[in-house]
Design an enzyme around this catalytic site. Sequence first.
Site, PDB file in Angstrom:
ATOM      1  N   SER A 246      40.321  27.495  68.058  1.00 42.73           N
ATOM      2  CA  SER A 246      38.870  27.492  68.237  1.00 42.73           C
ATOM      3  C   SER A 246      38.605  27.669  69.723  1.00 42.73           C
ATOM      4  O   SER A 246      39.459  27.351  70.554  1.00 42.73           O
ATOM      5  CB  SER A 246      38.274  26.146  67.788  1.00 42.73           C
ATOM      6  OG  SER A 246      36.941  26.027  68.243  1.00 42.73           O
TER       7      SER A 246
ATOM      8  N   TYR B 222      38.876  17.145  66.907  1.00 48.07           N
ATOM      9  CA  TYR B 222      38.918  18.601  66.688  1.00 48.07           C
ATOM     10  C   TYR B 222      39.382  19.308  67.965  1.00 48.07           C
ATOM     11  O   TYR B 222      40.266  20.167  67.924  1.00 48.07           O
ATOM     12  CB  TYR B 222      37.526  19.070  66.275  1.00 48.07           C
ATOM     13  CG  TYR B 222      37.426  20.520  65.847  1.00 48.07           C
ATOM     14  CD1 TYR B 222      37.937  20.931  64.621  1.00 48.07           C
ATOM     15  CD2 TYR B 222      36.805  21.473  66.648  1.00 48.07           C
ATOM     16  CE1 TYR B 222      37.823  22.254  64.205  1.00 48.07           C
ATOM     17  CE2 TYR B 222      36.689  22.792  66.243  1.00 48.07           C
ATOM     18  CZ  TYR B 222      37.195  23.181  65.018  1.00 48.07           C
ATOM     19  OH  TYR B 222      37.089  24.492  64.609  1.00 48.07           O
TER      20      TYR B 222
HETATM   21  N1  LIG Z   1      33.006  28.568  61.638  1.00 48.39           N
HETATM   22  C1  LIG Z   1      33.173  28.412  62.939  1.00 48.39           C
HETATM   23  O1  LIG Z   1      32.210  28.464  63.717  1.00 48.39           O
HETATM   24  C2  LIG Z   1      34.561  28.174  63.507  1.00 48.39           C
HETATM   25  C3  LIG Z   1      34.699  28.143  64.893  1.00 48.39           C
HETATM   26  C4  LIG Z   1      35.948  27.941  65.443  1.00 48.39           C
HETATM   27  C5  LIG Z   1      37.050  27.776  64.624  1.00 48.39           C
HETATM   28  N2  LIG Z   1      36.888  27.790  63.274  1.00 48.39           N
HETATM   29  C6  LIG Z   1      38.094  27.601  62.457  1.00 48.39           C
HETATM   30  O2  LIG Z   1      38.152  28.588  61.459  1.00 48.39           O
HETATM   31  C7  LIG Z   1      38.901  28.097  60.345  1.00 48.39           C
HETATM   32  C8  LIG Z   1      38.115  28.366  59.059  1.00 48.39           C
HETATM   33  O3  LIG Z   1      36.955  27.572  59.055  1.00 48.39           O
HETATM   34  P1  LIG Z   1      35.565  28.043  58.437  1.00 48.39           P
HETATM   35  O4  LIG Z   1      34.575  28.035  59.513  1.00 48.39           O
HETATM   36  O5  LIG Z   1      35.745  29.257  57.612  1.00 48.39           O
HETATM   37  O6  LIG Z   1      35.209  26.781  57.531  1.00 48.39           O
HETATM   38  P2  LIG Z   1      35.363  26.525  55.973  1.00 48.39           P
HETATM   39  O7  LIG Z   1      35.117  25.068  55.790  1.00 48.39           O
HETATM   40  O8  LIG Z   1      34.541  27.474  55.194  1.00 48.39           O
HETATM   41  O9  LIG Z   1      36.895  26.878  55.708  1.00 48.39           O
HETATM   42  C9  LIG Z   1      37.955  25.971  55.896  1.00 48.39           C
HETATM   43  C10 LIG Z   1      38.918  26.172  54.767  1.00 48.39           C
HETATM   44  O10 LIG Z   1      40.059  25.313  54.921  1.00 48.39           O
HETATM   45  C11 LIG Z   1      40.299  24.693  53.673  1.00 48.39           C
HETATM   46  N3  LIG Z   1      41.027  23.436  53.836  1.00 48.39           N
HETATM   47  C12 LIG Z   1      40.614  22.316  54.473  1.00 48.39           C
HETATM   48  N4  LIG Z   1      41.540  21.360  54.343  1.00 48.39           N
HETATM   49  C13 LIG Z   1      42.566  21.889  53.620  1.00 48.39           C
HETATM   50  C14 LIG Z   1      43.796  21.396  53.143  1.00 48.39           C
HETATM   51  N5  LIG Z   1      44.193  20.139  53.400  1.00 48.39           N
HETATM   52  N6  LIG Z   1      44.606  22.218  52.436  1.00 48.39           N
HETATM   53  C15 LIG Z   1      44.227  23.485  52.164  1.00 48.39           C
HETATM   54  N7  LIG Z   1      43.068  24.012  52.578  1.00 48.39           N
HETATM   55  C16 LIG Z   1      42.240  23.211  53.281  1.00 48.39           C
HETATM   56  C17 LIG Z   1      38.896  24.489  53.103  1.00 48.39           C
HETATM   57  O11 LIG Z   1      38.916  24.205  51.735  1.00 48.39           O
HETATM   58  C18 LIG Z   1      38.279  25.837  53.419  1.00 48.39           C
HETATM   59  O12 LIG Z   1      38.672  26.810  52.484  1.00 48.39           O
HETATM   60  C19 LIG Z   1      39.149  26.615  60.617  1.00 48.39           C
HETATM   61  O13 LIG Z   1      40.460  26.439  61.121  1.00 48.39           O
HETATM   62  C20 LIG Z   1      38.123  26.296  61.684  1.00 48.39           C
HETATM   63  O14 LIG Z   1      38.501  25.206  62.500  1.00 48.39           O
HETATM   64  C21 LIG Z   1      35.675  27.983  62.684  1.00 48.39           C
END
Ligand SMILES: NC(=O)c1ccc[n+]([C@@H]2O[C@H](COP(=O)([O-])OP(=O)(O)OC[C@H]3O[C@@H](n4cnc5c(N)ncnc54)[C@H](O)[C@@H]3O)[C@@H](O)[C@H]2O)c1
Length: 255
Positions: free
Chosen positions: A142, A159
């Site tokens: 991130s 985080y």
């Molecule tokens: N959306 C943003 O603004 C953003 C910014 C920076 C980083 N990220 C990173 O991007 C990645 C995806 O996040 P997102 O924004 O799509 O959110 P999201 O919540 O839609 O996706 C996260 C996914 O991880 C899965 N997950 C969580 N715990 C799990 C486990 N124990 N086993 C298997 N799967 C699990 C969830 O079910 C979901 O499918 C994450 O690593 C997040 O930290 C997102």
Amino acid sequence: MFDLAGKVAVVTGASSGLGADSARAYAKSGANVALLARRKDRLDELAAELSDMGVKAFPVQCDVTDETQVKNAIASVIKEFGRIDILLNNAGAAVRGGVHTLTEEEWDKSMNINVKGMFLVSKYVIPHMMEQKYGKVVNISSVNARVADKLDVFIRHGYNASKSAVLGLSLGMAASYGKYNITVNSIGPGLFESEMTKDTLFKSEEFLKGYSAHCPMDRPGKRGELTGTVLYLSSDASSYVTGQYIIVDGGTSLV
Ligand SMILES: NC(=O)c1ccc[n+]([C@@H]2O[C@H](COP(=O)([O-])OP(=O)(O)OC[C@H]3O[C@@H](n4cnc5c(N)ncnc54)[C@H](O)[C@@H]3O)[C@@H](O)[C@H]2O)c1
């Protein structure tokens, strides 16, 4: 260079958000995709969608924090496809709170999903990549590995720590496995709408105003704007790029 025809990709956290978007992008580029997450119904739906694109999609229910489940999941992917070329370590969770409010359980949740899960999945995928002398690993960190924000809605110290740990893990892996023709890179997304952010950060006028004020591009990322970088780091377009951290945040962390 960006063609993934015949390649096999594993996507963790594929049931929603950036993981599901990336799985679609892999399929559009011709890869067969193994979809790992806990919500099997969501994975089945996505698998049907990807199959309609003419590739094979293999949904596997798996909690990435559970070593036995991860071991079995990767074994089943190998049984299905015979190889794994691409690993997108995407599963993650954003637990809110600072060190003065976080419980031990909340801290452990951040570290377990965001770091231990990435270690476990890599542990069972990397040996196959070493054997086939080919692999592309993309670890989703991130922008918050490097920058934080003082607004209450954005305080997420567990985080921050976990996403910085992803950078360290990626560097170590890149240094060790390059000789096996395996590249390991990480991505630092800024703000994108997803399940993780839609009811928190996207609901905070104060946060959105602050984000746009800092962002040279004046807006959060749109769905699909991360996948170009994912494809670049997953394809032969990045064959001599390893150990790098690419921030995709419209420049927000610059100013
Ligand atoms: N959306 C943003 O603004 C953003 C910014 C920076 C980083 N990220 C990173 O991007 C990645 C995806 O996040 P997102 O924004 O799509 O959110 P999201 O919540 O839609 O996706 C996260 C996914 O991880 C899965 N997950 C969580 N715990 C799990 C486990 N124990 N086993 C298997 N799967 C699990 C969830 O079910 C979901 O499918 C994450 O690593 C997040 O930290 C997102």
